[in-house]
Design a protein around this motif. Structure first.
Motif, PDB file in Angstrom:
ATOM      1  N   VAL A   1       0.812  -1.210   0.000  1.00 52.38           N
ATOM      2  CA  VAL A   1       0.000   0.000   0.000  1.00 52.38           C
ATOM      3  C   VAL A   1       0.849   1.266   0.000  1.00 52.38           C
ATOM      4  O   VAL A   1       0.336   2.347  -0.207  1.00 52.38           O
ATOM      5  CB  VAL A   1      -0.958   0.012   1.210  1.00 52.38           C
ATOM      6  N   ASP A   2       2.134   1.160   0.251  1.00 48.70           N
ATOM      7  CA  ASP A   2       3.007   2.322   0.342  1.00 48.70           C
ATOM      8  C   ASP A   2       3.452   2.719  -1.065  1.00 48.70           C
ATOM      9  O   ASP A   2       4.414   2.186  -1.599  1.00 48.70           O
ATOM     10  CB  ASP A   2       4.206   2.004   1.226  1.00 48.70           C
ATOM     11  N   ASP A   3       2.719   3.668  -1.660  1.00 48.63           N
ATOM     12  CA  ASP A   3       3.064   4.125  -3.004  1.00 48.63           C
ATOM     13  C   ASP A   3       4.048   5.288  -2.978  1.00 48.63           C
ATOM     14  O   ASP A   3       4.570   5.689  -4.006  1.00 48.63           O
ATOM     15  CB  ASP A   3       1.803   4.557  -3.764  1.00 48.63           C
ATOM     16  N   GLU A   4       4.295   5.839  -1.807  1.00 53.24           N
ATOM     17  CA  GLU A   4       5.215   6.969  -1.691  1.00 53.24           C
ATOM     18  C   GLU A   4       6.654   6.464  -1.799  1.00 53.24           C
ATOM     19  O   GLU A   4       7.013   5.447  -1.206  1.00 53.24           O
ATOM     20  CB  GLU A   4       5.013   7.657  -0.341  1.00 53.24           C
ATOM     21  N   PRO A   5       7.490   7.167  -2.567  1.00 52.15           N
ATOM     22  CA  PRO A   5       8.881   6.728  -2.693  1.00 52.15           C
ATOM     23  C   PRO A   5       9.602   6.771  -1.349  1.00 52.15           C
ATOM     24  O   PRO A   5       9.305   7.610  -0.498  1.00 52.15           O
ATOM     25  CB  PRO A   5       9.504   7.742  -3.663  1.00 52.15           C
ATOM     26  N   VAL A   6      10.534   5.871  -1.192  1.00 55.19           N
ATOM     27  CA  VAL A   6      11.319   5.806   0.034  1.00 55.19           C
ATOM     28  C   VAL A   6      12.303   6.978   0.037  1.00 55.19           C
ATOM     29  O   VAL A   6      12.974   7.243  -0.962  1.00 55.19           O
ATOM     30  CB  VAL A   6      12.080   4.463   0.110  1.00 55.19           C
TER      31      VAL A   6
ATOM     32  N   GLY B   1      14.269  -0.249   4.697  1.00 54.47           N
ATOM     33  CA  GLY B   1      14.212  -1.692   4.433  1.00 54.47           C
ATOM     34  C   GLY B   1      14.165  -2.485   5.722  1.00 54.47           C
ATOM     35  O   GLY B   1      13.420  -3.470   5.831  1.00 54.47           O
ATOM     36  N   ALA B   2      14.945  -2.066   6.704  1.00 50.32           N
ATOM     37  CA  ALA B   2      14.951  -2.758   7.997  1.00 50.32           C
ATOM     38  C   ALA B   2      13.595  -2.625   8.683  1.00 50.32           C
ATOM     39  O   ALA B   2      13.098  -3.586   9.280  1.00 50.32           O
ATOM     40  CB  ALA B   2      16.053  -2.194   8.885  1.00 50.32           C
ATOM     41  N   ARG B   3      12.991  -1.418   8.597  1.00 52.13           N
ATOM     42  CA  ARG B   3      11.660  -1.227   9.206  1.00 52.13           C
ATOM     43  C   ARG B   3      10.627  -2.122   8.531  1.00 52.13           C
ATOM     44  O   ARG B   3       9.801  -2.744   9.195  1.00 52.13           O
ATOM     45  CB  ARG B   3      11.232   0.233   9.106  1.00 52.13           C
ATOM     46  N   ARG B   4      10.676  -2.194   7.202  1.00 52.94           N
ATOM     47  CA  ARG B   4       9.715  -3.050   6.490  1.00 52.94           C
ATOM     48  C   ARG B   4       9.923  -4.515   6.843  1.00 52.94           C
ATOM     49  O   ARG B   4       8.959  -5.263   7.019  1.00 52.94           O
ATOM     50  CB  ARG B   4       9.857  -2.859   4.981  1.00 52.94           C
ATOM     51  N   LEU B   5      11.181  -4.932   6.947  1.00 56.76           N
ATOM     52  CA  LEU B   5      11.470  -6.318   7.299  1.00 56.76           C
ATOM     53  C   LEU B   5      10.995  -6.632   8.710  1.00 56.76           C
ATOM     54  O   LEU B   5      10.405  -7.686   8.963  1.00 56.76           O
ATOM     55  CB  LEU B   5      12.968  -6.593   7.164  1.00 56.76           C
ATOM     56  N   GLN B   6      11.220  -5.695   9.636  1.00 51.78           N
ATOM     57  CA  GLN B   6      10.769  -5.897  11.006  1.00 51.78           C
ATOM     58  C   GLN B   6       9.239  -5.978  11.069  1.00 51.78           C
ATOM     59  O   GLN B   6       8.688  -6.844  11.740  1.00 51.78           O
ATOM     60  CB  GLN B   6      11.273  -4.770  11.900  1.00 51.78           C
ATOM     61  N   ALA B   7       8.569  -5.091  10.326  1.00 49.16           N
ATOM     62  CA  ALA B   7       7.096  -5.124  10.308  1.00 49.16           C
ATOM     63  C   ALA B   7       6.601  -6.434   9.713  1.00 49.16           C
ATOM     64  O   ALA B   7       5.634  -7.031  10.212  1.00 49.16           O
ATOM     65  CB  ALA B   7       6.561  -3.938   9.507  1.00 49.16           C
ATOM     66  N   ARG B   8       7.265  -6.901   8.677  1.00 48.97           N
ATOM     67  CA  ARG B   8       6.855  -8.168   8.070  1.00 48.97           C
ATOM     68  C   ARG B   8       7.081  -9.327   9.032  1.00 48.97           C
ATOM     69  O   ARG B   8       6.242 -10.232   9.138  1.00 48.97           O
ATOM     70  CB  ARG B   8       7.621  -8.403   6.766  1.00 48.97           C
TER      71      ARG B   8
ATOM     72  N   GLU C   1      21.745   5.374   3.909  1.00 47.72           N
ATOM     73  CA  GLU C   1      21.344   5.001   5.269  1.00 47.72           C
ATOM     74  C   GLU C   1      19.829   5.022   5.424  1.00 47.72           C
ATOM     75  O   GLU C   1      19.244   4.148   6.072  1.00 47.72           O
ATOM     76  CB  GLU C   1      21.995   5.943   6.282  1.00 47.72           C
ATOM     77  N   CYS C   2      19.182   6.028   4.808  1.00 43.66           N
ATOM     78  CA  CYS C   2      17.720   6.128   4.886  1.00 43.66           C
ATOM     79  C   CYS C   2      17.055   4.924   4.228  1.00 43.66           C
ATOM     80  O   CYS C   2      16.110   4.348   4.774  1.00 43.66           O
ATOM     81  CB  CYS C   2      17.260   7.425   4.224  1.00 43.66           C
ATOM     82  N   VAL C   3      17.555   4.529   3.051  1.00 47.72           N
ATOM     83  CA  VAL C   3      16.985   3.376   2.343  1.00 47.72           C
ATOM     84  C   VAL C   3      17.191   2.100   3.143  1.00 47.72           C
ATOM     85  O   VAL C   3      16.278   1.268   3.272  1.00 47.72           O
ATOM     86  CB  VAL C   3      17.599   3.264   0.922  1.00 47.72           C
ATOM     87  N   GLN C   4      18.377   1.928   3.724  1.00 48.21           N
ATOM     88  CA  GLN C   4      18.639   0.728   4.528  1.00 48.21           C
ATOM     89  C   GLN C   4      17.751   0.698   5.764  1.00 48.21           C
ATOM     90  O   GLN C   4      17.240  -0.359   6.145  1.00 48.21           O
ATOM     91  CB  GLN C   4      20.118   0.668   4.916  1.00 48.21           C
ATOM     92  N   ALA C   5      17.540   1.850   6.389  1.00 41.91           N
ATOM     93  CA  ALA C   5      16.672   1.917   7.571  1.00 41.91           C
ATOM     94  C   ALA C   5      15.229   1.601   7.190  1.00 41.91           C
ATOM     95  O   ALA C   5      14.529   0.885   7.921  1.00 41.91           O
ATOM     96  CB  ALA C   5      16.774   3.295   8.221  1.00 41.91           C
TER      97      ALA C   5
END
Length: 183
Positions: free
Chosen positions: A105-110, A149-156, A143-147
């Motif tokens: 659902v996240d259509d906003e660019p990272v 990705g980590a947040r998405r992985l943690q949520a998953r 760093e922002c992109v890696q963070a």
């Protein structure tokens, strides 16, 4: 035509000088050696020319068209052999990716803000050497992109853990009812 596979060389072996003095009942040994690639080309040319209609207004054009089609087929086979991907497999991969990303659902660019800063930095650079000044911004973007990705992985992982817990409760509940039905 610079590699060794495309060389069209023939090797003739002349009979010995003593062959003239040989008797007629002995067979003379005359050889023409050609490479496997040359044999393949001759066979390909023969199959292509056999299919050309000689009564056509432009048989040369038909021959060229058939040659191009055969070359495209050979390139396709080579690509399929090298990479192991066919059109069907590529479509299957596409369907799997679409299925996995359909619920996103996240259509906003990272990190859109930092991305904008990078673009502004490079647009403001007057020379290629001035682009080096953008390294700090690029580091922040990385760093922002890696963070993210980590947040998405943690949520998953949290969603998967909740789903596993729900399934475990469901199986335990079903097992409990099955044991009651057996007693």
């Amino acid at each position: 035509m610079g590699n060794s596979e495309s060389v069209r060389a023939t090797h003739f072996q002349r009979p010995d000088a003593t062959a003239d003095t040989m008797e007629d009942d002995q067979p003379q040994d005359h050889h023409i050696s050609i490479s496997n690639k040359m044999v393949e080309r001759l066979v390909e040319d023969a199959t292509l020319t056999a299919g050309i209609d000689t009564g056509a207004s432009n048989p040369r054009g038909d021959f060229k068209e058939k040659m191009f089609i055969e070359k495209l087929k050979a390139l396709d086979e080579n690509h399929t052999e090298r990479f192991g991907l066919t059109v069907g497999e590529l479509n299957a991969i596409l369907k799997r990716v679409e299925k996995r990303t359909a619920n996103m659902v996240d259509d906003e660019p990272v990190c859109a803000g930092i991305q904008r800063q990078i673009i502004e930095c490079y647009d403001g650079a007057t020379s290629p050497a001035a682009g080096i000044q953008c390294w700090d911004t690029i580091g922040a973007f990385t760093e922002c992109v890696q963070a993210a990705g980590a947040r998405r992985l943690q949520a998953r992982n949290e969603r998967d853990a909740l789903e596993l817990e729900r399934r475990t409760r469901h199986v335990a509940h079903a097992r409990e009812h099955a044991l009651k039905d057996l007693s």
